[in-house]
Design an enzyme around this catalytic site. Sequence first.
Site, PDB file in Angstrom:
ATOM      1  N   CYS A 113       0.782  -1.229   0.000  1.00 24.61           N
ATOM      2  CA  CYS A 113       0.000   0.000   0.000  1.00 24.61           C
ATOM      3  C   CYS A 113       0.812   1.275   0.000  1.00 24.61           C
ATOM      4  CB  CYS A 113      -0.947   0.030   1.181  1.00 24.61           C
ATOM      5  SG  CYS A 113      -0.071   0.337   2.688  1.00 24.61           S
ATOM      6  N   GLY A 114       2.118   1.173  -0.156  1.00 25.23           N
ATOM      7  CA  GLY A 114       2.950   2.361  -0.034  1.00 25.23           C
ATOM      8  C   GLY A 114       2.729   3.410  -1.109  1.00 25.23           C
TER       9      GLY A 114
END
Lengths: 261, 261
Positions: A100-101
Amino acid sequence: MSVERVSWRNAESSFDRDDVAVEEPLELRLNGKAISVTLRTPGDDEALALGFLWGEGILTRRAELISVEQVAENAVNAQVAAAVLERGGWQRNFYATSSCGVCGKASLSMIRAPGGVVAAASPLRPEMLLPLPAKARAAQEIFARTGGLHAAAWVDPEGEIRCLREDVGRHNAVDKVVGRALLDGSLPLGGQLLFVSGRAGFELVQKAIAAGFAALLAVGAPSSLAVSLAQERGLGLAGFLRADGMNVYAHPERFGLRGGA
Amino acid sequence: MSVERVSWRNAESSFDRDDVAVEEPLELRLNGKAISVTLRTPGDDEALALGFLWGEGILTRRAELISVEQVAENAVNAQVAAAVLERGGWQRNFYATSSCGVCGKASLSMIRAPGGVVAAASPLRPEMLLPLPAKARAAQEIFARTGGLHAAAWVDPEGEIRCLREDVGRHNAVDKVVGRALLDGSLPLGGQLLFVSGRAGFELVQKAIAAGFAALLAVGAPSSLAVSLAQERGLGLAGFLRADGMNVYAHPERFGLRGGA
Protein backbone atom coordinates in the site's frame (compact mmCIF):
# COMPACT_ATOMS: atom_id res chain seq x y z
CA MET A 1 18.60 -6.64 -12.90
CA SER A 2 22.14 -6.97 -11.66
CA VAL A 3 23.16 -5.10 -8.49
CA GLU A 4 26.28 -5.02 -6.32
CA ARG A 5 26.09 -6.70 -2.96
CA VAL A 6 28.13 -7.75 0.02
CA SER A 7 27.63 -11.42 0.67
CA TRP A 8 28.40 -12.09 4.31
CA ARG A 9 28.47 -15.81 5.19
CA ASN A 10 30.21 -17.63 8.01
CA ALA A 11 31.70 -14.33 9.17
CA GLU A 12 33.42 -13.72 5.81
CA SER A 13 32.51 -10.90 3.45
CA SER A 14 32.72 -11.20 -0.31
CA PHE A 15 31.83 -8.58 -2.87
CA ASP A 16 29.96 -9.70 -5.92
CA ARG A 17 26.83 -9.10 -7.98
CA ASP A 18 23.33 -10.50 -7.70
CA ASP A 19 20.23 -10.52 -9.90
CA VAL A 20 17.16 -8.91 -8.32
CA ALA A 21 13.59 -8.89 -9.59
CA VAL A 22 12.78 -5.70 -11.43
CA GLU A 23 10.07 -3.58 -9.82
CA GLU A 24 8.93 -0.37 -11.52
CA PRO A 25 5.74 1.70 -11.33
CA LEU A 26 3.22 1.45 -14.14
CA GLU A 27 0.67 4.16 -14.73
CA LEU A 28 -2.63 2.91 -16.11
CA ARG A 29 -4.60 5.34 -18.25
CA LEU A 30 -8.18 4.93 -19.36
CA ASN A 31 -8.95 6.92 -22.51
CA GLY A 32 -5.96 9.11 -21.73
CA LYS A 33 -6.73 9.76 -18.07
CA ALA A 34 -4.41 8.33 -15.37
CA ILE A 35 -6.52 6.21 -13.01
CA SER A 36 -4.04 3.93 -11.25
CA VAL A 37 -0.39 3.33 -10.44
CA THR A 38 0.86 -0.16 -9.67
CA LEU A 39 4.33 -1.47 -8.86
CA ARG A 40 5.00 -4.31 -11.23
CA THR A 41 7.69 -6.28 -13.02
CA PRO A 42 7.84 -4.84 -16.55
CA GLY A 43 6.57 -7.12 -19.30
CA ASP A 44 3.15 -7.85 -20.78
CA ASP A 45 2.02 -4.47 -19.48
CA GLU A 46 -0.96 -4.22 -21.83
CA ALA A 47 -2.25 -7.55 -20.50
CA LEU A 48 -1.69 -6.35 -16.93
CA ALA A 49 -3.75 -3.23 -17.61
CA LEU A 50 -6.59 -5.20 -19.17
CA GLY A 51 -6.61 -7.88 -16.48
CA PHE A 52 -6.84 -5.16 -13.85
CA LEU A 53 -9.73 -3.42 -15.62
CA TRP A 54 -11.50 -6.77 -15.95
CA GLY A 55 -10.97 -7.80 -12.34
CA GLU A 56 -12.33 -4.47 -11.14
CA GLY A 57 -15.44 -4.88 -13.27
CA ILE A 58 -14.67 -1.78 -15.31
CA LEU A 59 -14.30 -3.72 -18.55
CA THR A 60 -16.88 -6.47 -18.86
CA ARG A 61 -16.86 -7.46 -22.54
CA ARG A 62 -14.04 -7.86 -25.06
CA ALA A 63 -15.98 -5.74 -27.55
CA GLU A 64 -15.79 -2.72 -25.24
CA LEU A 65 -12.02 -2.53 -25.74
CA ILE A 66 -11.00 -0.35 -28.68
CA SER A 67 -7.24 -0.55 -28.25
CA VAL A 68 -4.52 -0.94 -25.65
CA GLU A 69 -1.08 0.56 -26.08
CA GLN A 70 2.18 1.06 -24.21
CA VAL A 71 2.39 4.85 -24.51
CA ALA A 72 5.59 5.22 -22.45
CA GLU A 73 8.08 2.91 -20.76
CA ASN A 74 5.96 2.92 -17.61
CA ALA A 75 2.50 3.86 -18.90
CA VAL A 76 -0.24 1.96 -20.71
CA ASN A 77 -3.38 3.52 -22.18
CA ALA A 78 -6.56 1.51 -22.72
CA GLN A 79 -9.01 3.06 -25.12
CA VAL A 80 -12.53 1.85 -24.36
CA ALA A 81 -16.06 2.42 -25.59
CA ALA A 82 -17.95 5.41 -24.25
CA ALA A 83 -20.38 3.01 -22.53
CA VAL A 84 -17.60 1.89 -20.17
CA LEU A 85 -16.95 5.42 -18.99
CA GLU A 86 -20.66 6.09 -18.61
CA ARG A 87 -21.09 2.98 -16.48
CA GLY A 88 -18.64 4.41 -13.97
CA GLY A 89 -16.45 2.64 -11.46
CA TRP A 90 -13.20 3.99 -12.88
CA GLN A 91 -13.72 7.42 -11.25
CA ARG A 92 -13.02 5.79 -7.92
CA ASN A 93 -9.51 7.07 -8.43
CA PHE A 94 -8.09 3.92 -6.97
CA TYR A 95 -4.52 2.89 -6.84
CA ALA A 96 -3.28 -0.64 -7.29
CA THR A 97 -0.13 -1.72 -5.55
CA SER A 98 1.68 -4.84 -4.44
CA SER A 99 1.06 -3.48 -0.99
CA CYS A 100 0.00 0.00 0.00
CA GLY A 101 2.95 2.36 -0.03
CA VAL A 102 2.05 3.99 -3.30
CA CYS A 103 -1.68 4.19 -2.69
CA GLY A 104 -3.01 7.53 -3.63
CA LYS A 105 0.03 8.90 -5.36
CA ALA A 106 -1.59 10.29 -8.44
CA SER A 107 1.39 10.27 -10.75
CA LEU A 108 4.68 8.46 -11.19
CA SER A 109 6.62 11.53 -10.16
CA MET A 110 5.03 11.47 -6.70
CA ILE A 111 6.01 7.90 -5.90
CA ARG A 112 9.26 8.72 -4.14
CA ALA A 113 7.60 10.68 -1.37
CA PRO A 114 9.82 12.31 1.22
CA GLY A 115 10.32 10.23 4.35
CA GLY A 116 11.92 10.71 7.74
CA VAL A 117 15.66 10.89 8.13
CA VAL A 118 17.48 7.64 8.75
CA ALA A 119 19.35 8.11 11.98
CA ALA A 120 22.80 6.65 12.49
CA ALA A 121 22.75 3.24 14.11
CA SER A 122 24.85 2.23 17.05
CA PRO A 123 27.74 0.16 15.74
CA LEU A 124 26.17 -3.22 15.08
CA ARG A 125 27.75 -6.63 15.19
CA PRO A 126 26.17 -8.56 12.32
CA GLU A 127 26.48 -11.89 14.17
CA MET A 128 23.76 -10.65 16.50
CA LEU A 129 21.26 -10.55 13.65
CA LEU A 130 21.60 -14.14 12.46
CA PRO A 131 19.23 -15.71 15.01
CA LEU A 132 16.43 -13.32 13.99
CA PRO A 133 14.52 -15.57 11.57
CA ALA A 134 14.43 -18.35 14.18
CA LYS A 135 13.44 -15.94 16.97
CA ALA A 136 10.70 -14.41 14.85
CA ARG A 137 9.36 -17.80 13.83
CA ALA A 138 9.20 -18.84 17.47
CA ALA A 139 7.23 -15.69 18.25
CA GLN A 140 4.80 -16.11 15.35
CA GLU A 141 1.88 -17.75 17.06
CA ILE A 142 -0.62 -17.50 14.24
CA PHE A 143 1.80 -18.55 11.50
CA ALA A 144 2.59 -21.71 13.40
CA ARG A 145 -1.07 -22.70 13.20
CA THR A 146 -2.00 -21.50 9.72
CA GLY A 147 1.12 -21.06 7.59
CA GLY A 148 -0.55 -17.93 6.31
CA LEU A 149 0.94 -14.87 7.96
CA HIS A 150 3.65 -12.31 7.37
CA ALA A 151 5.62 -10.98 10.31
CA ALA A 152 7.36 -7.67 10.93
CA ALA A 153 9.44 -6.79 13.96
CA TRP A 154 11.21 -3.87 15.52
CA VAL A 155 14.66 -5.15 16.47
CA ASP A 156 17.12 -3.25 18.65
CA PRO A 157 20.86 -2.94 17.85
CA GLU A 158 21.57 -5.90 20.12
CA GLY A 159 19.39 -8.08 17.91
CA GLU A 160 16.54 -8.39 20.39
CA ILE A 161 12.94 -8.27 19.15
CA ARG A 162 11.16 -5.35 20.81
CA CYS A 163 7.77 -5.70 19.06
CA LEU A 164 6.55 -8.33 16.58
CA ARG A 165 3.26 -8.28 14.70
CA GLU A 166 1.65 -10.68 12.21
CA ASP A 167 -0.79 -9.99 9.40
CA VAL A 168 -2.05 -11.42 6.11
CA GLY A 169 -0.63 -8.26 4.50
CA ARG A 170 3.07 -7.64 4.97
CA HIS A 171 2.59 -3.85 4.87
CA ASN A 172 -0.05 -4.19 7.60
CA ALA A 173 2.40 -6.04 9.84
CA VAL A 174 4.88 -3.16 9.39
CA ASP A 175 2.16 -0.56 9.99
CA LYS A 176 1.20 -2.31 13.23
CA VAL A 177 4.78 -2.21 14.48
CA VAL A 178 5.24 1.46 13.54
CA GLY A 179 1.85 2.44 14.95
CA ARG A 180 2.63 0.68 18.21
CA ALA A 181 5.88 2.67 18.44
CA LEU A 182 3.92 5.85 17.83
CA LEU A 183 1.50 5.01 20.63
CA ASP A 184 4.44 4.24 22.94
CA GLY A 185 6.17 7.49 22.09
CA SER A 186 9.12 5.69 20.45
CA LEU A 187 8.89 7.20 16.97
CA PRO A 188 11.12 7.92 15.07
CA LEU A 189 12.96 4.66 15.57
CA GLY A 190 16.45 6.01 14.90
CA GLY A 191 19.22 3.44 15.16
CA GLN A 192 16.74 0.56 15.29
CA LEU A 193 16.17 -2.22 12.74
CA LEU A 194 13.07 -3.46 10.93
CA PHE A 195 12.83 -7.22 10.27
CA VAL A 196 10.35 -8.74 7.81
CA SER A 197 9.65 -12.43 7.22
CA GLY A 198 9.12 -12.11 3.47
CA ARG A 199 10.44 -10.13 0.55
CA ALA A 200 11.56 -6.51 0.63
CA GLY A 201 9.77 -4.41 -1.98
CA PHE A 202 9.69 -0.67 -2.52
CA GLU A 203 6.87 0.05 -0.08
CA LEU A 204 8.54 -1.65 2.86
CA VAL A 205 11.69 0.40 2.24
CA GLN A 206 9.54 3.51 2.09
CA LYS A 207 7.79 2.65 5.36
CA ALA A 208 11.13 1.86 7.04
CA ILE A 209 12.54 5.24 6.02
CA ALA A 210 9.41 7.08 7.14
CA ALA A 211 9.71 5.48 10.58
CA GLY A 212 13.39 6.42 10.86
CA PHE A 213 14.77 2.86 10.97
CA ALA A 214 18.50 2.51 10.27
CA ALA A 215 18.11 -0.72 8.31
CA LEU A 216 15.66 -3.23 6.87
CA LEU A 217 16.39 -6.96 7.17
CA ALA A 218 14.39 -9.43 5.08
CA VAL A 219 14.29 -13.21 4.95
CA GLY A 220 13.31 -12.96 1.28
CA ALA A 221 14.69 -11.22 -1.78
CA PRO A 222 14.73 -7.46 -2.39
CA SER A 223 13.38 -5.83 -5.53
CA SER A 224 15.32 -3.50 -7.80
CA LEU A 225 13.37 -0.44 -6.66
CA ALA A 226 13.87 -1.36 -3.00
CA VAL A 227 17.64 -1.51 -3.55
CA SER A 228 17.84 1.82 -5.36
CA LEU A 229 15.64 3.67 -2.85
CA ALA A 230 17.58 2.27 0.12
CA GLN A 231 20.91 3.21 -1.48
CA GLU A 232 19.67 6.71 -2.23
CA ARG A 233 18.20 7.40 1.21
CA GLY A 234 20.83 5.86 3.45
CA LEU A 235 18.87 2.83 4.65
CA GLY A 236 20.76 -0.40 5.25
CA LEU A 237 19.11 -3.23 3.28
CA ALA A 238 19.79 -6.93 3.71
CA GLY A 239 18.01 -9.92 2.17
CA PHE A 240 18.19 -13.71 2.39
CA LEU A 241 18.90 -13.49 6.11
CA ARG A 242 19.78 -16.99 7.33
CA ALA A 243 21.44 -18.53 10.36
CA ASP A 244 24.81 -18.39 8.57
CA GLY A 245 24.67 -14.96 6.98
CA MET A 246 22.93 -12.49 4.74
CA ASN A 247 23.29 -10.50 1.52
CA VAL A 248 23.60 -6.74 1.92
CA TYR A 249 22.34 -4.61 -0.96
CA ALA A 250 22.63 -1.11 0.47
CA HIS A 251 24.74 0.62 3.13
CA PRO A 252 26.65 -2.33 4.63
CA GLU A 253 28.04 0.07 7.27
CA ARG A 254 24.57 -0.01 8.86
CA PHE A 255 25.27 -3.64 9.73
CA GLY A 256 28.84 -3.07 10.87
CA LEU A 257 30.21 -4.40 7.56
CA ARG A 258 32.61 -2.75 5.12
CA GLY A 259 31.39 -1.82 1.66
CA GLY A 260 32.82 -2.89 -1.67
CA ALA A 261 35.98 -1.59 -3.29
CA MET B 1 -10.11 -19.58 12.40
CA SER B 2 -11.14 -23.19 12.01
CA VAL B 3 -12.62 -24.33 8.68
CA GLU B 4 -13.63 -27.68 7.21
CA ARG B 5 -11.42 -29.15 4.54
CA VAL B 6 -10.84 -32.22 2.45
CA SER B 7 -7.25 -33.31 2.84
CA TRP B 8 -6.29 -35.32 -0.23
CA ARG B 9 -2.90 -37.02 0.08
CA ASN B 10 -1.50 -40.06 -1.68
CA ALA B 11 -4.82 -40.50 -3.47
CA GLU B 12 -6.75 -40.78 -0.19
CA SER B 13 -9.30 -38.24 1.03
CA SER B 14 -9.83 -37.41 4.66
CA PHE B 15 -12.26 -34.91 6.13
CA ASP B 16 -11.02 -32.77 8.95
CA ARG B 17 -10.59 -29.19 10.10
CA ASP B 18 -7.78 -26.72 9.60
CA ASP B 19 -6.85 -23.34 11.05
CA VAL B 20 -6.62 -20.53 8.51
CA ALA B 21 -5.33 -17.00 9.00
CA VAL B 22 -8.15 -14.56 9.63
CA GLU B 23 -8.53 -11.87 6.97
CA GLU B 24 -11.16 -9.17 7.39
CA PRO B 25 -11.56 -5.66 5.99
CA LEU B 26 -10.77 -2.70 8.21
CA GLU B 27 -12.16 0.73 7.48
CA LEU B 28 -9.89 3.57 8.50
CA ARG B 29 -11.59 6.85 9.40
CA LEU B 30 -9.87 10.17 9.87
CA ASN B 31 -11.90 12.53 12.08
CA GLY B 32 -14.97 10.47 11.26
CA LYS B 33 -14.52 10.30 7.50
CA ALA B 34 -13.74 6.93 5.85
CA ILE B 35 -10.53 7.30 3.88
CA SER B 36 -9.24 3.76 3.39
CA VAL B 37 -10.15 0.08 3.50
CA THR B 38 -7.48 -2.55 4.04
CA LEU B 39 -7.69 -6.32 4.36
CA ARG B 40 -5.93 -7.26 7.55
CA THR B 41 -5.72 -9.83 10.32
CA PRO B 42 -7.72 -8.39 13.23
CA GLY B 43 -5.70 -7.29 16.22
CA ASP B 44 -3.85 -4.10 17.19
CA ASP B 45 -6.07 -2.24 14.74
CA GLU B 46 -5.44 1.17 16.31
CA ALA B 47 -1.70 0.68 15.80
CA LEU B 48 -2.32 -0.43 12.21
CA ALA B 49 -4.29 2.74 11.52
CA LEU B 50 -1.62 4.97 13.03
CA GLY B 51 1.25 3.19 11.29
CA PHE B 52 -0.55 3.62 7.99
CA LEU B 53 -1.16 7.34 8.57
CA TRP B 54 2.50 7.75 9.55
CA GLY B 55 3.86 5.82 6.56
CA GLU B 56 1.76 7.90 4.20
CA GLY B 57 3.07 11.11 5.71
CA ILE B 58 -0.40 12.20 6.84
CA LEU B 59 0.53 12.11 10.53
CA THR B 60 4.02 13.46 11.14
CA ARG B 61 4.17 14.16 14.88
CA ARG B 62 2.83 12.30 17.89
CA ALA B 63 1.31 15.52 19.22
CA GLU B 64 -0.98 15.78 16.19
CA LEU B 65 -2.88 12.70 17.33
CA ILE B 66 -5.79 13.48 19.63
CA SER B 67 -7.16 9.94 20.00
CA VAL B 68 -7.53 6.65 18.21
CA GLU B 69 -10.42 4.32 18.82
CA GLN B 70 -11.92 1.08 17.54
CA VAL B 71 -15.40 2.38 16.73
CA ALA B 72 -16.72 -0.91 15.30
CA GLU B 73 -15.45 -4.47 14.87
CA ASN B 74 -13.93 -3.52 11.53
CA ALA B 75 -13.50 0.24 11.80
CA VAL B 76 -10.99 2.50 13.54
CA ASN B 77 -11.26 6.26 13.85
CA ALA B 78 -8.22 8.48 14.34
CA GLN B 79 -8.98 11.94 15.65
CA VAL B 80 -6.23 14.34 14.63
CA ALA B 81 -5.44 18.03 14.94
CA ALA B 82 -6.99 20.41 12.44
CA ALA B 83 -3.51 21.15 11.08
CA VAL B 84 -3.27 17.59 9.74
CA LEU B 85 -6.43 17.97 7.71
CA GLU B 86 -5.34 21.36 6.45
CA ARG B 87 -2.00 19.95 5.31
CA GLY B 88 -3.86 17.58 3.01
CA GLY B 89 -2.77 14.24 1.58
CA TRP B 90 -5.64 12.31 3.12
CA GLN B 91 -8.12 13.53 0.48
CA ARG B 92 -6.34 11.31 -2.02
CA ASN B 93 -9.10 8.86 -1.24
CA PHE B 94 -6.69 6.00 -1.41
CA TYR B 95 -7.33 2.42 -0.53
CA ALA B 96 -4.84 0.19 1.16
CA THR B 97 -4.93 -3.50 0.50
CA SER B 98 -2.76 -6.57 0.72
CA SER B 99 -3.06 -6.56 -3.03
CA CYS B 100 -5.46 -4.61 -5.18
CA GLY B 101 -8.85 -6.31 -5.30
CA VAL B 102 -10.48 -3.93 -2.90
CA CYS B 103 -8.91 -0.76 -4.26
CA GLY B 104 -11.47 1.92 -4.65
CA LYS B 105 -14.31 0.25 -2.85
CA ALA B 106 -15.43 3.10 -0.68
CA SER B 107 -17.12 1.16 2.06
CA LEU B 108 -17.03 -2.26 3.65
CA SER B 109 -20.39 -3.15 2.16
CA MET B 110 -18.99 -2.82 -1.36
CA ILE B 111 -16.13 -5.23 -0.86
CA ARG B 112 -17.93 -8.32 -2.08
CA ALA B 113 -18.41 -6.96 -5.56
CA PRO B 114 -20.32 -9.07 -8.06
CA GLY B 115 -18.10 -11.17 -10.29
CA GLY B 116 -18.55 -13.39 -13.31
CA VAL B 117 -20.26 -16.73 -13.09
CA VAL B 118 -18.08 -19.73 -12.31
CA ALA B 119 -18.68 -22.15 -15.14
CA ALA B 120 -18.81 -25.88 -14.52
CA ALA B 121 -15.47 -27.56 -15.00
CA SER B 122 -14.94 -30.65 -17.06
CA PRO B 123 -14.61 -33.58 -14.67
CA LEU B 124 -11.08 -33.26 -13.36
CA ARG B 125 -8.75 -35.95 -12.14
CA PRO B 126 -6.92 -34.43 -9.19
CA GLU B 127 -3.76 -36.49 -9.88
CA MET B 128 -3.22 -34.34 -12.94
CA LEU B 129 -2.76 -31.25 -10.79
CA LEU B 130 0.01 -32.54 -8.54
CA PRO B 131 2.92 -31.79 -10.91
CA LEU B 132 1.83 -28.15 -11.20
CA PRO B 133 4.19 -26.59 -8.63
CA ALA B 134 7.17 -28.30 -10.27
CA LYS B 135 6.03 -27.35 -13.77
CA ALA B 136 5.46 -23.76 -12.77
CA ARG B 137 8.82 -23.53 -11.05
CA ALA B 138 10.53 -24.85 -14.19
CA ALA B 139 8.74 -22.18 -16.24
CA GLN B 140 9.61 -19.35 -13.84
CA GLU B 141 12.66 -17.91 -15.52
CA ILE B 142 12.99 -14.78 -13.43
CA PHE B 143 12.34 -16.48 -10.10
CA ALA B 144 15.15 -18.90 -10.79
CA ARG B 145 17.58 -15.99 -11.02
CA THR B 146 16.24 -13.70 -8.29
CA GLY B 147 14.10 -15.64 -5.84
CA GLY B 148 11.82 -12.65 -5.87
CA LEU B 149 8.78 -13.30 -8.03
CA HIS B 150 5.24 -14.54 -7.73
CA ALA B 151 3.76 -16.67 -10.50
CA ALA B 152 0.22 -17.15 -11.73
CA ALA B 153 -0.88 -19.56 -14.44
CA TRP B 154 -3.92 -20.48 -16.43
CA VAL B 155 -4.12 -24.28 -16.27
CA ASP B 156 -6.42 -26.40 -18.42
CA PRO B 157 -8.49 -29.33 -17.05
CA GLU B 158 -5.75 -31.74 -18.15
CA GLY B 159 -3.32 -29.95 -15.85
CA GLU B 160 -1.32 -28.30 -18.62
CA ILE B 161 -0.11 -24.73 -18.18
CA ARG B 162 -1.57 -22.58 -20.96
CA CYS B 163 -0.14 -19.23 -19.84
CA LEU B 164 2.23 -18.37 -16.96
CA ARG B 165 3.27 -14.90 -15.86
CA GLU B 166 5.60 -13.63 -13.12
CA ASP B 167 5.51 -10.39 -11.16
CA VAL B 168 6.69 -8.82 -7.91
CA GLY B 169 2.99 -8.41 -7.08
CA ARG B 170 0.91 -11.58 -6.97
CA HIS B 171 -2.23 -9.76 -8.10
CA ASN B 172 -0.27 -8.35 -11.06
CA ALA B 173 0.74 -11.86 -12.14
CA VAL B 174 -2.96 -12.84 -12.11
CA ASP B 175 -3.96 -9.67 -13.96
CA LYS B 176 -1.38 -10.43 -16.66
CA VAL B 177 -2.78 -13.93 -17.17
CA VAL B 178 -6.39 -12.70 -17.29
CA GLY B 179 -5.51 -9.77 -19.56
CA ARG B 180 -3.66 -12.09 -21.94
CA ALA B 181 -6.79 -14.27 -22.11
CA LEU B 182 -8.86 -11.19 -22.86
CA LEU B 183 -6.52 -10.21 -25.70
CA ASP B 184 -6.68 -13.76 -27.07
CA GLY B 185 -10.47 -13.82 -26.91
CA SER B 186 -10.47 -16.61 -24.27
CA LEU B 187 -12.37 -14.80 -21.50
CA PRO B 188 -14.34 -15.91 -19.52
CA LEU B 189 -12.16 -18.91 -18.66
CA GLY B 190 -15.01 -21.27 -17.78
CA GLY B 191 -13.91 -24.74 -16.73
CA GLN B 192 -10.27 -23.67 -16.47
CA LEU B 193 -8.06 -23.41 -13.37
CA LEU B 194 -5.97 -20.62 -11.89
CA PHE B 195 -2.68 -21.61 -10.23
CA VAL B 196 -0.72 -19.26 -7.94
CA SER B 197 2.71 -19.83 -6.42
CA GLY B 198 1.94 -18.13 -3.11
CA ARG B 199 -0.94 -17.71 -0.72
CA ALA B 200 -4.60 -17.37 -1.65
CA GLY B 201 -6.18 -14.24 -0.19
CA PHE B 202 -9.52 -12.63 -0.80
CA GLU B 203 -8.46 -10.59 -3.82
CA LEU B 204 -7.13 -13.56 -5.74
CA VAL B 205 -10.42 -15.39 -5.19
CA GLN B 206 -12.26 -12.29 -6.37
CA LYS B 207 -10.11 -12.06 -9.50
CA ALA B 208 -10.54 -15.78 -10.21
CA ILE B 209 -14.33 -15.47 -9.98
CA ALA B 210 -14.39 -12.36 -12.17
CA ALA B 211 -12.44 -14.25 -14.86
CA GLY B 212 -14.82 -17.21 -14.69
CA PHE B 213 -12.26 -19.79 -13.49
CA ALA B 214 -13.72 -22.99 -12.01
CA ALA B 215 -11.07 -23.26 -9.31
CA LEU B 216 -8.07 -21.61 -7.68
CA LEU B 217 -5.05 -23.72 -6.70
CA ALA B 218 -2.41 -22.25 -4.41
CA VAL B 219 0.94 -23.53 -3.18
CA GLY B 220 0.45 -21.49 -0.01
CA ALA B 221 -2.26 -21.14 2.60
CA PRO B 222 -5.72 -19.61 2.06
CA SER B 223 -7.16 -16.87 4.25
CA SER B 224 -10.49 -17.04 6.07
CA LEU B 225 -12.11 -14.54 3.72
CA ALA B 226 -10.83 -16.41 0.67
CA VAL B 227 -12.44 -19.61 1.95
CA SER B 228 -15.81 -18.02 2.69
CA LEU B 229 -16.01 -16.15 -0.63
CA ALA B 230 -15.04 -19.27 -2.62
CA GLN B 231 -17.62 -21.36 -0.77
CA GLU B 232 -20.31 -18.75 -1.35
CA ARG B 233 -19.62 -18.20 -5.03
CA GLY B 234 -18.98 -21.76 -6.18
CA LEU B 235 -15.24 -21.52 -6.77
CA GLY B 236 -13.10 -24.56 -6.02
CA LEU B 237 -10.28 -23.58 -3.66
CA ALA B 238 -7.22 -25.68 -2.83
CA GLY B 239 -4.11 -24.76 -0.85
CA PHE B 240 -0.80 -26.38 0.11
CA LEU B 241 -0.60 -28.03 -3.30
CA ARG B 242 2.34 -30.45 -3.26
CA ALA B 243 3.55 -33.40 -5.31
CA ASP B 244 1.61 -35.78 -3.02
CA GLY B 245 -1.66 -33.92 -2.58
CA MET B 246 -3.49 -30.79 -1.54
CA ASN B 247 -6.01 -29.43 0.94
CA VAL B 248 -9.39 -28.44 -0.48
CA TYR B 249 -11.25 -25.66 1.33
CA ALA B 250 -14.20 -25.05 -0.99
CA HIS B 251 -16.12 -27.05 -3.59
CA PRO B 252 -14.07 -30.26 -3.76
CA GLU B 253 -16.27 -31.38 -6.67
CA ARG B 254 -14.40 -28.85 -8.81
CA PHE B 255 -11.35 -31.06 -8.41
CA GLY B 256 -13.18 -34.33 -8.96
CA LEU B 257 -13.25 -35.03 -5.20
CA ARG B 258 -16.18 -35.82 -2.96
CA GLY B 259 -17.15 -33.36 -0.22
CA GLY B 260 -17.48 -34.01 3.50
CA ALA B 261 -20.31 -35.83 5.23
